[in-house]
Motif scaffolding. Structure first.
Motif, PDB file in Angstrom:
ATOM      1  N   LEU A  39       0.829  -1.206   0.000  1.00  0.00           N
ATOM      2  CA  LEU A  39       0.000   0.000   0.000  1.00  0.00           C
ATOM      3  C   LEU A  39       0.864   1.258   0.000  1.00  0.00           C
ATOM      4  N   VAL A  40       1.962   1.232   0.755  1.00  0.00           N
ATOM      5  CA  VAL A  40       2.871   2.382   0.778  1.00  0.00           C
ATOM      6  C   VAL A  40       3.459   2.624  -0.609  1.00  0.00           C
ATOM      7  N   TRP A  41       3.857   1.550  -1.305  1.00  0.00           N
ATOM      8  CA  TRP A  41       4.350   1.709  -2.676  1.00  0.00           C
ATOM      9  C   TRP A  41       3.264   2.311  -3.563  1.00  0.00           C
ATOM     10  N   GLY A  42       2.028   1.889  -3.359  1.00  0.00           N
ATOM     11  CA  GLY A  42       0.919   2.368  -4.186  1.00  0.00           C
ATOM     12  C   GLY A  42       0.599   3.841  -4.000  1.00  0.00           C
ATOM     13  N   TYR A  43       1.049   4.426  -2.883  1.00  0.00           N
ATOM     14  CA  TYR A  43       0.836   5.859  -2.673  1.00  0.00           C
ATOM     15  C   TYR A  43       1.731   6.708  -3.575  1.00  0.00           C
ATOM     16  N   GLY A  44       2.801   6.118  -4.082  1.00  0.00           N
ATOM     17  CA  GLY A  44       3.734   6.853  -4.927  1.00  0.00           C
ATOM     18  C   GLY A  44       4.748   7.626  -4.107  1.00  0.00           C
ATOM     19  N   SER A  45       5.954   7.744  -4.624  1.00  0.00           N
ATOM     20  CA  SER A  45       7.013   8.482  -3.944  1.00  0.00           C
ATOM     21  C   SER A  45       7.984   9.062  -4.963  1.00  0.00           C
ATOM     22  N   LEU A  46       8.320  10.327  -4.773  1.00  0.00           N
ATOM     23  CA  LEU A  46       9.254  11.006  -5.675  1.00  0.00           C
ATOM     24  C   LEU A  46      10.680  10.996  -5.148  1.00  0.00           C
TER      25      LEU A  46
ATOM     26  N   LEU B 224       3.909  20.966  -2.172  1.00  0.00           N
ATOM     27  CA  LEU B 224       2.761  20.865  -1.265  1.00  0.00           C
ATOM     28  C   LEU B 224       2.880  19.663  -0.331  1.00  0.00           C
ATOM     29  N   THR B 225       3.470  18.573  -0.813  1.00  0.00           N
ATOM     30  CA  THR B 225       3.651  17.405   0.069  1.00  0.00           C
ATOM     31  C   THR B 225       4.613  17.713   1.207  1.00  0.00           C
ATOM     32  N   GLU B 226       5.520  18.651   0.997  1.00  0.00           N
ATOM     33  CA  GLU B 226       6.539  18.974   2.000  1.00  0.00           C
ATOM     34  C   GLU B 226       6.041  19.946   3.069  1.00  0.00           C
ATOM     35  N   ILE B 227       5.064  20.787   2.733  1.00  0.00           N
ATOM     36  CA  ILE B 227       4.641  21.830   3.675  1.00  0.00           C
ATOM     37  C   ILE B 227       3.486  21.386   4.565  1.00  0.00           C
ATOM     38  N   PHE B 228       3.048  20.122   4.439  1.00  0.00           N
ATOM     39  CA  PHE B 228       2.011  19.609   5.323  1.00  0.00           C
ATOM     40  C   PHE B 228       2.560  19.601   6.750  1.00  0.00           C
ATOM     41  N   PRO B 229       1.810  20.149   7.728  1.00  0.00           N
ATOM     42  CA  PRO B 229       2.380  20.355   9.072  1.00  0.00           C
ATOM     43  C   PRO B 229       2.739  19.093   9.849  1.00  0.00           C
ATOM     44  N   PHE B 230       2.122  17.959   9.533  1.00  0.00           N
ATOM     45  CA  PHE B 230       2.333  16.755  10.351  1.00  0.00           C
ATOM     46  C   PHE B 230       3.210  15.707   9.665  1.00  0.00           C
ATOM     47  N   GLY B 231       3.976  16.117   8.674  1.00  0.00           N
ATOM     48  CA  GLY B 231       4.846  15.185   7.968  1.00  0.00           C
ATOM     49  C   GLY B 231       4.683  15.307   6.472  1.00  0.00           C
ATOM     50  N   VAL B 232       5.446  14.510   5.726  1.00  0.00           N
ATOM     51  CA  VAL B 232       5.409  14.558   4.266  1.00  0.00           C
ATOM     52  C   VAL B 232       4.259  13.684   3.754  1.00  0.00           C
ATOM     53  N   LEU B 233       3.355  14.290   2.997  1.00  0.00           N
ATOM     54  CA  LEU B 233       2.232  13.539   2.439  1.00  0.00           C
ATOM     55  C   LEU B 233       2.660  12.752   1.202  1.00  0.00           C
ATOM     56  N   PRO B 234       2.078  11.562   0.963  1.00  0.00           N
ATOM     57  CA  PRO B 234       2.331  10.851  -0.295  1.00  0.00           C
ATOM     58  C   PRO B 234       1.827  11.671  -1.480  1.00  0.00           C
ATOM     59  N   ILE B 235       2.534  11.624  -2.576  1.00  0.00           N
ATOM     60  CA  ILE B 235       2.210  12.439  -3.742  1.00  0.00           C
ATOM     61  C   ILE B 235       0.825  12.117  -4.313  1.00  0.00           C
ATOM     62  N   ASN B 236       0.399  10.849  -4.211  1.00  0.00           N
ATOM     63  CA  ASN B 236      -0.907  10.476  -4.770  1.00  0.00           C
ATOM     64  C   ASN B 236      -2.065  11.139  -4.050  1.00  0.00           C
ATOM     65  N   ILE B 237      -1.891  11.458  -2.776  1.00  0.00           N
ATOM     66  CA  ILE B 237      -2.954  12.150  -2.034  1.00  0.00           C
ATOM     67  C   ILE B 237      -3.139  13.554  -2.590  1.00  0.00           C
ATOM     68  N   ILE B 238      -2.039  14.244  -2.851  1.00  0.00           N
ATOM     69  CA  ILE B 238      -2.112  15.604  -3.397  1.00  0.00           C
ATOM     70  C   ILE B 238      -2.704  15.599  -4.801  1.00  0.00           C
ATOM     71  N   THR B 239      -2.226  14.687  -5.660  1.00  0.00           N
ATOM     72  CA  THR B 239      -2.737  14.659  -7.043  1.00  0.00           C
ATOM     73  C   THR B 239      -4.222  14.318  -7.075  1.00  0.00           C
ATOM     74  N   ALA B 240      -4.673  13.469  -6.153  1.00  0.00           N
ATOM     75  CA  ALA B 240      -6.099  13.115  -6.104  1.00  0.00           C
ATOM     76  C   ALA B 240      -6.949  14.287  -5.615  1.00  0.00           C
ATOM     77  N   LEU B 241      -6.442  15.020  -4.620  1.00  0.00           N
ATOM     78  CA  LEU B 241      -7.192  16.164  -4.088  1.00  0.00           C
ATOM     79  C   LEU B 241      -7.426  17.222  -5.166  1.00  0.00           C
ATOM     80  N   PHE B 242      -6.433  17.441  -6.011  1.00  0.00           N
ATOM     81  CA  PHE B 242      -6.570  18.438  -7.069  1.00  0.00           C
ATOM     82  C   PHE B 242      -7.163  17.834  -8.345  1.00  0.00           C
ATOM     83  N   GLY B 243      -6.865  16.560  -8.593  1.00  0.00           N
ATOM     84  CA  GLY B 243      -7.282  15.948  -9.848  1.00  0.00           C
ATOM     85  C   GLY B 243      -8.744  15.571  -9.909  1.00  0.00           C
ATOM     86  N   ALA B 244      -9.301  15.066  -8.805  1.00  0.00           N
ATOM     87  CA  ALA B 244     -10.694  14.593  -8.812  1.00  0.00           C
ATOM     88  C   ALA B 244     -11.688  15.689  -9.194  1.00  0.00           C
ATOM     89  N   PRO B 245     -11.594  16.906  -8.618  1.00  0.00           N
ATOM     90  CA  PRO B 245     -12.534  17.962  -9.048  1.00  0.00           C
ATOM     91  C   PRO B 245     -12.408  18.309 -10.523  1.00  0.00           C
TER      92      PRO B 245
END
Length: 334
Positions: free
Chosen positions: A180-187, A299-320
């Protein structure tokens, strides 16, 4: 003239975002310190952080920002559908299957120590993608319908998903978490050797995709018109499939299955430009993909509680944006 100015502005924005990606992180680094690193005046700690961690991540981000949007552009033009994306051929699913086989089966036969080798995951992912490419190209030779090719791609994805599901059902929880961690994507995490190989594959894919632009332009006016210009549409389709598979498989193998970016960038550029000039559209998608991926990476780096997986960011912007595509093209999409 206005579009040329905007295009040049995008190039400048891409450069600024690239520098920002080197500056922003858990430890903030000033622009002066970045300059000192490249001029050889910085301390060892900062130099190591920039050259061995942040710079590889930023270059990886650029490569993904090139490969996935160009793949999406090729798919959308081939299938004449704004919702087509690189994963439509089943390449991402088969890549995931390759990784799942390694993660789940190696742990089953007691070879967990090999999972620490990043090359193993990359090779497994790439072999899965190449298998999908072989299946799609073999079937495309026998099938003339692009819509049938989409259905085949979905069936390949369905079979791969079913096999992954079976392995997950019987796998231990720690292996499921690894997958699952691999599936989140990582740069991040790529070595310079891996980046060079990644860049080489992307370069070949870009060169191949450039050879398709003339044929794609002709196809906009119909297949008969393309044939009258001496364009072999069957060869063109195979070249598009091969270029797409090469770009998608490289991005997935080295960074995981990053979603939405291959779909939204071509659509945004096409909506803004409203042009049939494929070379101009290609250039905009190229630079816009770089800008968006660099922005998402920051944007993944400036999340206050740690580094977010890239797929979460792309989904938040991509789905709309996908929802807007459906609403704006409701009479075109079937």
């Amino acid at each position: 003239m206005r579009y040329k100015f905007l295009f040049n502005t995008l190039i400048i924005i891409a450069f600024i975002l690239f520098i920002l990606s080197l500056s922003i992180g858990k430890v903030s680094i000033s622009f002066q310190e970045i300059y000192d690193v490249f001029s050889g005046k910085s301390d060892e700690v900062t130099t190591n952080l920039i050259l061995n961690f942040r710079l590889p991540k930023s270059i990886t981000t650029v490569l993904v920002g090139i490969s996935l949007p160009i793949s999406g552009f090729l798919m959308q033009e081939l299938f004449k559908n704004p919702l087509a994306e690189p994963s439509v051929l089943g390449i991402s699913a088969m890549s995931s299957l390759g990784v799942a086989i390694v993660i789940f089966l190696l742990s089953t036969i007691g070879l967990n120590e090999y999972l620490n080798n990043p090359w193993l995951i990359i090779i497994a992912s790439f072999l899965g993608s190449i298998t999908a490419l072989f299946l799609v190209i073999t079937l495309s030779i026998k099938i003339n319908s692009s819509s049938s090719l989409i259905i085949i791609g979905f069936m390949i994805s369905g079979i791969a998903g079913a096999i992954i599901g079976i392995m997950q059902y019987f796998a231990p929880s720690d292996r499921i978490k690894s997958y699952l961690v691999w599936g989140y994507g990582s740069l991040s995490g790529l070595s310079w050797t891996q980046i060079i190989i990644f860049a080489g594959i992307v370069l070949v894919g870009i060169i191949l995709s450039l050879y398709t632009l003339k044929g794609i332009t002709a196809l906009l006016l119909g297949e008969k018109y393309a044939l009258s210009l001496g364009i072999n549409t069957k060869q063109l389709r195979l070249l598009i499939l091969f270029a797409t598979a090469l770009l998608t498989s490289a991005a997935t193998a080295f960074t995981g299955p990053i979603s939405f970016i291959g779909l939204i960038i071509p659509h945004i550029c096409r909506s803004l430009l409203k042009t049939g000039n494929m070379k101009k559209l290609y250039g905009w998608i190229f630079i816009s993909g770089i800008c968006c991926m660099l922005l998402f990476s920051i944007l993944t780096e400036i999340f206050p509680f740690g580094v977010l997986p890239i797929n979460i960011i792309t989904a938040l912007f991509g789905a709309p944006i996908v929802i807007s595509i459906l609403l704006n093209n409701k009479n075109e999409i079937r």
